[in-house]
Design a protein around this motif. Structure first.
Motif, PDB file in Angstrom:
ATOM      1  N   LYS A 272      27.758  31.972  37.258  1.00 12.54           N
ATOM      2  CA  LYS A 272      27.231  30.755  37.868  1.00 12.54           C
ATOM      3  C   LYS A 272      28.104  30.310  39.037  1.00 12.54           C
ATOM      4  O   LYS A 272      27.599  29.879  40.071  1.00 12.54           O
TER       5      LYS A 272
ATOM      6  N   PRO B  52       9.595  28.083  30.145  1.00 11.83           N
ATOM      7  CA  PRO B  52      10.145  26.739  29.938  1.00 11.83           C
ATOM      8  C   PRO B  52      10.683  26.508  28.524  1.00 11.83           C
ATOM      9  O   PRO B  52      11.619  25.733  28.333  1.00 11.83           O
TER      10      PRO B  52
ATOM     11  N   MET C  13      12.176  28.787  26.689  1.00 13.49           N
ATOM     12  CA  MET C  13      13.359  29.638  26.536  1.00 13.49           C
ATOM     13  C   MET C  13      13.454  30.240  25.131  1.00 13.49           C
ATOM     14  O   MET C  13      14.527  30.343  24.561  1.00 13.49           O
TER      15      MET C  13
ATOM     16  N   HIS D 188      20.897  27.614  26.388  1.00 11.47           N
ATOM     17  CA  HIS D 188      19.818  27.075  27.213  1.00 11.47           C
ATOM     18  C   HIS D 188      20.334  26.430  28.495  1.00 11.47           C
ATOM     19  O   HIS D 188      19.766  26.640  29.568  1.00 11.47           O
ATOM     20  N   GLU D 189      21.406  25.645  28.407  1.00  8.87           N
ATOM     21  CA  GLU D 189      21.958  25.003  29.611  1.00  8.87           C
ATOM     22  C   GLU D 189      22.430  26.045  30.625  1.00  8.87           C
ATOM     23  O   GLU D 189      22.251  25.871  31.830  1.00  8.87           O
TER      24      GLU D 189
ATOM     25  N   LEU E 288      19.343  27.641  32.308  1.00 10.18           N
ATOM     26  CA  LEU E 288      18.795  26.722  33.317  1.00 10.18           C
ATOM     27  C   LEU E 288      19.663  26.701  34.573  1.00 10.18           C
ATOM     28  O   LEU E 288      19.158  26.713  35.693  1.00 10.18           O
TER      29      LEU E 288
ATOM     30  N   ARG F  45      19.188  29.974  36.483  1.00  9.17           N
ATOM     31  CA  ARG F  45      17.887  29.980  37.174  1.00  9.17           C
ATOM     32  C   ARG F  45      17.943  29.174  38.467  1.00  9.17           C
ATOM     33  O   ARG F  45      17.374  29.569  39.479  1.00  9.17           O
ATOM     34  N   SER F  46      18.634  28.055  38.419  1.00 14.40           N
ATOM     35  CA  SER F  46      18.680  27.175  39.594  1.00 14.40           C
ATOM     36  C   SER F  46      19.481  27.772  40.739  1.00 14.40           C
ATOM     37  O   SER F  46      19.378  27.323  41.874  1.00 14.40           O
TER      38      SER F  46
END
Length: 192
Positions: free
Chosen positions: A108, A149, A151, A159-160, A163, A166-167
């Motif tokens: 990330k 959506p 997941m 999950h965090e 997300l 993905r961003s």
């Protein structure tokens, strides 16, 4: 004992959603190969052609495809060594990535969520590289429903991270996970 139906009368491969997704993927991978955009995440079923297309198209414009199968200890050195624009980091079958919180955090950090300059800070006391400016492209291929959506393919504890990952990709390419589409597309690939 489940039997897949044969293609209906008048069926053409061009009407298959997975085929159309693959055709669009070719164009998006070409844009990554020429540096039009830097980062892309691709999610699709096994045998949908993601790896074949990436490994065929990404190096076509002279960029070097670097398979990134490393752990959190190796990541900073890989990021430093392959940071130049001529490289494309290639995370294929990257499901291992989602099992390591440390590796997901490093990944990330190396991706800018706004599509601008990217960097990674390697602050290891011994052998650290400091701030690493990253110009390399990056493509992530997964067999998981990365854009779902709900997941459902991921443990709740990640999950965090999913997300956040993905961003950080400039482009997303979700492919059809329909069993029928996959069956007909695989049959077409085998006979084409």
């Amino acid at each position: 004992n489940h039997r897949m139906s044969s293609a209906p009368d008048g069926y053409s491969i061009e009407s298959n959603k997975l085929y159309r997704d693959s055709e669009l993927l070719k164009e998006k991978l070409r844009l990554v190969s020429i540096g039009e955009f830097d980062t892309m995440a691709v999610a699709g079923p096994r045998s949908g052609g993601k790896s074949f297309l990436a490994e065929t198209i990404l190096p076509s414009a002279g960029r070097v495809l670097i398979p990134f199968r490393c752990n959190a200890v190796q990541f900073p050195d890989m990021a430093h060594r392959y940071r130049a624009k001529k490289y494309i980091w290639y995370f294929d079958e990257c499901d291992y990535l989602f099992m390591s919180e440390t590796l997901m955090n490093m990944y990330k950090l190396s991706l800018n969520p706004h599509g601008g300059p990217r960097s990674f800070h390697d602050n290891r006391p011994k052998g650290g590289h400091g701030r690493i400016e990253i110009e390399a492209g990056c493509v992530l291929n997964t067999n998981k429903k990365f854009f779902d959506p709900d997941m459902g393919d991921f443990d709740k504890k990640v999950h965090e991270h999913v997300l956040a990952l993905r961003s950080r990709f400039q482009h997303h390419h979700p492919m059809s996970f329909s069993d029928i589409d996959s069956y007909h597309y695989s049959c077409w690939l085998a006979t084409d």
